[in-house]
Design a protein around this motif. Structure first.
Motif, short mmCIF file in Angstrom:
data_model
loop_
_atom_site.label_atom_id
_atom_site.label_comp_id
_atom_site.label_asym_id
_atom_site.label_seq_id
_atom_site.Cartn_x
_atom_site.Cartn_y
_atom_site.Cartn_z
N ASN A 118 0.81 -1.21 0.00
CA ASN A 118 0.00 0.00 0.00
C ASN A 118 0.85 1.27 0.00
OD1 ASN A 118 -2.37 -1.52 0.10
ND2 ASN A 118 -2.25 -1.64 2.34
N TYR A 119 2.14 1.15 -0.01
CA TYR A 119 2.99 2.33 0.07
C TYR A 119 2.80 3.26 -1.13
CZ TYR A 119 7.04 5.25 0.90
OH TYR A 119 7.84 6.32 1.11
N GLY A 120 2.68 2.71 -2.31
CA GLY A 120 2.48 3.53 -3.51
C GLY A 120 1.16 4.28 -3.46
N GLN A 121 0.12 3.62 -2.98
CA GLN A 121 -1.18 4.29 -2.86
C GLN A 121 -1.11 5.41 -1.83
OE1 GLN A 121 -3.33 0.74 -1.99
NE2 GLN A 121 -4.26 0.68 -4.03
N ALA A 122 -0.40 5.17 -0.75
CA ALA A 122 -0.27 6.19 0.28
C ALA A 122 0.50 7.40 -0.25
CB ALA A 122 0.43 5.61 1.51
N LYS A 123 1.56 7.16 -0.98
CA LYS A 123 2.34 8.28 -1.55
C LYS A 123 1.50 9.07 -2.55
CE LYS A 123 6.27 9.05 -1.11
NZ LYS A 123 6.92 10.06 -0.30
N LEU A 124 0.74 8.38 -3.40
CA LEU A 124 -0.12 9.05 -4.37
C LEU A 124 -1.21 9.85 -3.66
CD1 LEU A 124 -0.77 9.56 -7.32
CD2 LEU A 124 -2.16 7.48 -7.30
N GLY A 125 -1.77 9.29 -2.60
CA GLY A 125 -2.78 10.00 -1.83
C GLY A 125 -2.23 11.26 -1.18
N ARG A 126 -1.00 11.19 -0.73
CA ARG A 126 -0.36 12.38 -0.14
C ARG A 126 -0.11 13.45 -1.20
NH1 ARG A 126 1.89 12.17 4.74
NH2 ARG A 126 3.80 13.23 4.13
N GLU A 127 0.22 13.05 -2.41
CA GLU A 127 0.40 14.03 -3.50
C GLU A 127 -0.92 14.70 -3.84
OE1 GLU A 127 3.26 15.13 -4.64
OE2 GLU A 127 4.22 13.73 -3.27
N VAL A 128 -2.00 13.92 -3.84
CA VAL A 128 -3.33 14.51 -4.07
C VAL A 128 -3.65 15.51 -2.97
CG1 VAL A 128 -5.81 13.98 -4.11
CG2 VAL A 128 -4.22 12.58 -5.42
N SER A 129 -3.29 15.20 -1.73
CA SER A 129 -3.53 16.12 -0.62
C SER A 129 -2.73 17.41 -0.80
CB SER A 129 -3.17 15.46 0.70
OG SER A 129 -4.03 14.39 0.96
N ARG A 130 -1.50 17.30 -1.31
CA ARG A 130 -0.71 18.51 -1.56
C ARG A 130 -1.35 19.39 -2.64
NH1 ARG A 130 3.63 14.71 -0.87
NH2 ARG A 130 4.77 15.23 1.02
N ILE A 131 -1.89 18.76 -3.67
CA ILE A 131 -2.57 19.52 -4.73
C ILE A 131 -3.81 20.19 -4.18
CG2 ILE A 131 -3.82 19.28 -6.90
CD1 ILE A 131 -1.81 17.04 -7.61
N LEU A 132 -4.57 19.46 -3.37
CA LEU A 132 -5.77 20.04 -2.77
C LEU A 132 -5.42 21.18 -1.82
CD1 LEU A 132 -7.94 16.86 -2.06
CD2 LEU A 132 -8.27 18.58 -3.83
N LEU A 133 -4.28 21.08 -1.16
CA LEU A 133 -3.84 22.15 -0.27
C LEU A 133 -3.63 23.45 -1.03
CD1 LEU A 133 -3.00 22.78 2.66
CD2 LEU A 133 -0.68 22.15 2.03
N SER A 134 -3.07 23.37 -2.23
CA SER A 134 -2.88 24.58 -3.02
C SER A 134 -4.21 25.12 -3.54
CB SER A 134 -1.93 24.31 -4.19
OG SER A 134 -2.51 23.39 -5.08
N SER A 135 -5.15 24.24 -3.85
CA SER A 135 -6.44 24.74 -4.32
C SER A 135 -7.27 25.34 -3.19
CB SER A 135 -7.22 23.63 -5.03
OG SER A 135 -7.60 22.63 -4.12
N TYR A 136 -7.02 24.92 -1.95
CA TYR A 136 -7.70 25.57 -0.82
C TYR A 136 -7.31 27.03 -0.71
CZ TYR A 136 -9.46 21.20 1.17
OH TYR A 136 -10.13 20.03 1.38
N SER A 137 -6.05 27.32 -0.96
CA SER A 137 -5.62 28.72 -0.88
C SER A 137 -6.26 29.55 -1.98
CB SER A 137 -4.09 28.81 -0.94
OG SER A 137 -3.63 28.29 -2.17
N LEU A 138 -6.41 28.99 -3.17
CA LEU A 138 -7.09 29.70 -4.26
C LEU A 138 -8.56 29.95 -3.91
CD1 LEU A 138 -7.10 30.87 -7.13
CD2 LEU A 138 -7.59 28.56 -7.96
N GLU A 139 -9.23 28.94 -3.39
CA GLU A 139 -10.64 29.09 -3.02
C GLU A 139 -10.83 30.12 -1.92
OE1 GLU A 139 -14.54 29.07 -2.55
OE2 GLU A 139 -13.51 28.12 -4.22
N SER A 140 -9.96 30.11 -0.91
CA SER A 140 -10.10 31.09 0.16
C SER A 140 -9.81 32.50 -0.35
CB SER A 140 -9.18 30.74 1.33
OG SER A 140 -7.83 30.81 0.95
N ALA A 141 -8.91 32.64 -1.30
CA ALA A 141 -8.65 33.97 -1.88
C ALA A 141 -9.86 34.48 -2.65
CB ALA A 141 -7.43 33.92 -2.79
N ILE A 142 -10.51 33.61 -3.40
CA ILE A 142 -11.71 34.01 -4.14
C ILE A 142 -12.83 34.38 -3.19
CG2 ILE A 142 -13.54 33.15 -5.65
CD1 ILE A 142 -11.37 31.53 -7.09
#
Length: 173
Positions: A118-142
């Motif tokens: 499951n290590y590969g799935q966990a790493k991919l899930g963490r990358e998705v979380s990093r992408i979502l983290l950047s989109s949270y900042s865009l949404e809060s700015a809007i």
């Protein structure tokens, strides 16, 4: 009355469309994480279930979709009540993004060991979380941008209403 005196109709439509797109992106990422984590194989160290996945944090993008649709709806013919409702929705969006950022940072700061399968799935899930983290900042700015302009607009409309009442009261004496 325009949506906001300093915010044009086209700008409001663009902000609403971007909010809808961010919300759809979050919902799709939630679905991606759902499919990915459901396919985990229970290993020696267990499965990887991050905090944001357990709370359904990316699914909160539905709130962004609703506020974006409401902003587009009131862009052409707003009323004072609709602007106030949109302001409340955008404040709620800011609160949701702050909670989402806190949960995502907590998830990214802790990474327990997972089984080799499951290590590969966990790493991919963490990358998705990093992408979502950047989109949270865009949404809060809007959302913060719209809240700022809506507060200014509501303040001006209240001043105009008070001055109209004062003029009518003075003219009757």
């Amino acid at each position: 009355m325009a949506v906001c005196s300093n915010l044009s109709t086209a700008d409001a439509l663009v902000l609403g469309a971007i909010q809808i797109l961010i919300g759809i992106f979050h919902v799709f990422m939630w679905y991606f994480l759902l499919i990915m984590y459901m396919g985990q194989i229970k290993g020696v160290f267990g499965t990887y279930e991050p905090l944001t996945y357990k709370t359904g944090c990316p699914l909160w993008g539905i709130i962004f979709i609703i506020s974006g649709m409401f902003l587009i709806k009131i862009a052409r013919n707003p009323t004072l009540r609709q602007v106030a409702c949109a302001l409340i929705l955008h404040v709620f969006c800011i609160i949701v993004t702050v909670v989402g950022v806190v949960l995502t940072v907590l998830e990214l700061s802790t990474f327990g060991s997972v089984s080799y399968r499951n290590y590969g799935q966990a790493k991919l899930g963490r990358e998705v979380s990093r992408i979502l983290l950047s989109s949270y900042s865009l949404e809060s700015a809007i959302a913060f941008t719209y809240c700022t302009f809506a507060c200014v607009d509501l303040g001006r409309s209240n001043e105009d209403a008070l001055s109209t009442v004062t003029v009518e009261a003075e003219s009757s004496f």
